[in-house]
Design an enzyme around this catalytic site. Structure first.
Site, mmCIF file in Angstrom:
data_model
loop_
_atom_site.group_PDB
_atom_site.id
_atom_site.type_symbol
_atom_site.label_atom_id
_atom_site.label_comp_id
_atom_site.label_asym_id
_atom_site.label_seq_id
_atom_site.Cartn_x
_atom_site.Cartn_y
_atom_site.Cartn_z
ATOM 1 N N SER A 119 0.839 -1.215 0.000
ATOM 2 C CA SER A 119 0.000 0.000 0.000
ATOM 3 C C SER A 119 0.865 1.253 0.000
ATOM 4 C CB SER A 119 -0.888 0.027 1.247
ATOM 5 O OG SER A 119 -1.823 -1.012 1.202
ATOM 6 N N ARG A 132 -13.825 -6.800 -10.770
ATOM 7 C CA ARG A 132 -13.981 -6.094 -9.487
ATOM 8 C C ARG A 132 -14.737 -4.770 -9.645
ATOM 9 N NH1 ARG A 132 -8.505 -6.458 -6.223
ATOM 10 N NH2 ARG A 132 -9.901 -5.667 -4.600
ATOM 11 N N SER A 140 -13.400 1.876 2.698
ATOM 12 C CA SER A 140 -12.381 1.456 1.730
ATOM 13 C C SER A 140 -11.285 2.507 1.623
ATOM 14 C CB SER A 140 -13.022 1.243 0.353
ATOM 15 O OG SER A 140 -12.023 1.231 -0.640
ATOM 16 N N ASP A 159 -7.097 -7.758 4.911
ATOM 17 C CA ASP A 159 -6.274 -8.667 4.094
ATOM 18 C C ASP A 159 -5.761 -9.861 4.891
ATOM 19 O OD1 ASP A 159 -6.662 -7.065 1.886
ATOM 20 O OD2 ASP A 159 -4.860 -5.874 2.231
ATOM 21 N N LYS A 172 -12.668 -9.203 -3.399
ATOM 22 C CA LYS A 172 -11.204 -9.057 -3.444
ATOM 23 C C LYS A 172 -10.683 -9.836 -4.652
ATOM 24 C CE LYS A 172 -10.706 -6.420 0.127
ATOM 25 N NZ LYS A 172 -10.274 -5.029 -0.075
ATOM 26 N N ARG A 201 -13.111 -14.263 -1.243
ATOM 27 C CA ARG A 201 -12.285 -14.897 -0.200
ATOM 28 C C ARG A 201 -13.107 -15.623 0.858
ATOM 29 N NH1 ARG A 201 -7.459 -10.317 0.085
ATOM 30 N NH2 ARG A 201 -6.351 -11.143 -1.734
#
Ligand code: S3P
Length: 432
Positions: A28, A127, A171, A319, A346, A350
């Site tokens: 990031s 996405r 987000s 994550d 994601k 997931r």
């Protein structure tokens, strides 16, 4: 552990994990430093830049936009072009697998006096992008997506207006896209978050000379800031370290030191969760570099109680949820979480991919639309599991393989390049 083919790995149970590990630079933070260095005046030298394929996608896109970038291993030198110096790309910009590249770059491209096309791989092309298209359109950009709101994106940059925007989902990518677009709008752009998410954009903006304000859940940036290039150091990625943290807690005789890990409080919910549950983790050598906390983590085998992950913490460990679900099977009480619908969009779904693979290993798992409940004290059986081409699923199930009985085979492992290219080599070095 042995190599089957370049794309499939066999994991054997570990008796102990021992040694020191360094991790790729935080993904990031690397994306953000590269983008802000490109928009700054003067050059920046970024040290310990992430070795991930995702961050290379960001560098490639910036090069296509006319930014001179030199990479020598972990050191990336960026010649800033200033706020108005980007040039149109001759072809589409390829974000690869990287949602962060696509969403953050969209914020920058929305404010350019030219048009751009952003594309991605098969996973990224599924996405959701409406979440950035809506606020950037409110600011004045014109953005086209597929009918279902997915990439490719065609962005017609415009003169942008500042907005105050309440995020419908927590987000960091959406917050950051708006703040980066805000750099090109005259006046103050404000983003209100429902829950705190990673704040690396805010910290990096401030470090490079922008005026950033924080009041409660609101983040503000003043547009037309003059950013200054500088020397930057990227902390190790706690989301990569998480696999070794969990493996170290679960394996029988572990003694691991995870070095130079980024400990920004918006990323450390995994520690806030596991230490009170019994995780033996000691934080050492803490320092602050470029506004980011860094430290070493000493991890020893532990008995973990388990319980429920508080909903408000979900964005701060989003994550890490796949590997935490694996850990849940080895806890006393099991582990559950809700409020994580985001996991469905994601790199893979997931919730589904974790549940499927845990079941293949014989575990009892309950799946909810927005979470999972994993029973505790379960014996995992070595099995053939599938990464679904999702790096975090491949690595989470490598950890599962370490605590399972028998051999675990993980299909499609090349995806670990997305965030941690040396993952399997590092694991075999410390696993005994
Ligand atoms: C990221 C934010 C998170 C995270 C992703 C990286 C970032 O996504 O899952 O891996 O760098 O801002 P969201 O902000 O969309 O939840």
């Amino acid at each position: 552990m042995s190599l089957l083919s370049s794309n499939s790995k066999k994991i054997e149970p570990a008796k102990r994990l021992e040694g020191s590990v360094r991790f790729p630079g935080d993904k990031s933070i690397s994306h953000r430093y590269a983008m802000l260095a490109a928009l700054a005046e003067g050059s920046s030298e970024i040290h310990f830049f992430s070795s991930s394929a995702d961050c290379q996608s960001t560098l490639n896109c910036l090069k296509q936009l006319g930014v001179k970038i030199n990479r020598d291993g972990g050191t990336v030198t960026v010649q800033g072009v200033g706020l108005d110096g980007l040039r149109p790309s001759a072809g589409p910009l390829d974000a690869g697998n990287s949602g962060t590249t696509m969403r953050l770059l969209s914020g920058i491209l929305a404010g350019q006096p030219f048009s751009s096309v952003l594309v991605g791989d098969a996973s990224l092309s599924r996405r959701p992008m409406k979440r950035i298209v809506d606020p950037l359109t409110l600011m004045g950009a014109r953005i086209l997506t597929s009918e279902s709101g997915t990439p490719p994106l065609e962005i017609e940059g415009r003169t942008l207006l500042p907005i105050r925007y309440e995020l419908p989902v927590a987000s960091a990518q959406v917050k950051s896209a708006i703040l980066l677009a805000g750099l090109f709008a005259a006046g103050v752009t404000e983003v209100v978050e429902p829950l705190p998410t990673r704040d690396h954009t805010e910290i990096a903006l401030e470090q490079m000379g922008a005026e950033v304000g924080l009041h409660g859940h609101t983040v503000a940036v003043r547009g037309r800031a003059k950013l200054q290039g500088k020397k930057l150091y990227v902390p190790g990625d706690i989301s990569s370290a998480a696999f070794f943290l969990v493996a170290g807690l679960l394996a029988p005789e572990s003694n691991l030191v995870l070095q130079h890990v980024g400990l920004n409080p918006t990323r450390t919910a995994i520690l806030d969760l596991l230490v009170p549950m019994g995780g033996r983790v000691t934080i050492l050598n803490v320092e602050v570099v470029n506004g980011e906390l860094i430290g070493d983590l000493h991890v020893e085998s532990s008995r973990i109680e388990g319980g429920e992950i508080p909903g408000d913490d979900i964005p701060r460990l989003i994550d890490e949820l796949p590997v935490l679900a694996v850990l849940g099977t080895q806890t006393e009480q099991g582990l559950s979480f809700r409020g994580a619908r985001e996991l469905r969009v994601k790199e893979s779904d997931r919730i589904a991919t974790v549940a499927e693979n845990l079941r293949r290993m014989g575990a009892e798992v309950e799946e909810f639309p927005d979470g999972l409940r994993v029973a505790g004290k379960q014996k995992l059986r070595g099995a053939a599991v599938d990464s679904h081409d999702d790096h975090r699923i491949a690595m989470a199930f490598a950890v599962a393989g370490l605590v399972a009985e028998g051999t675990t085979t993980i299909q499609d492992c090349a995806c670990v390049n997305i965030s941690f290219p040396d993952f399997f080599e590092t694991l075999s070095r410390v696993a005994g």
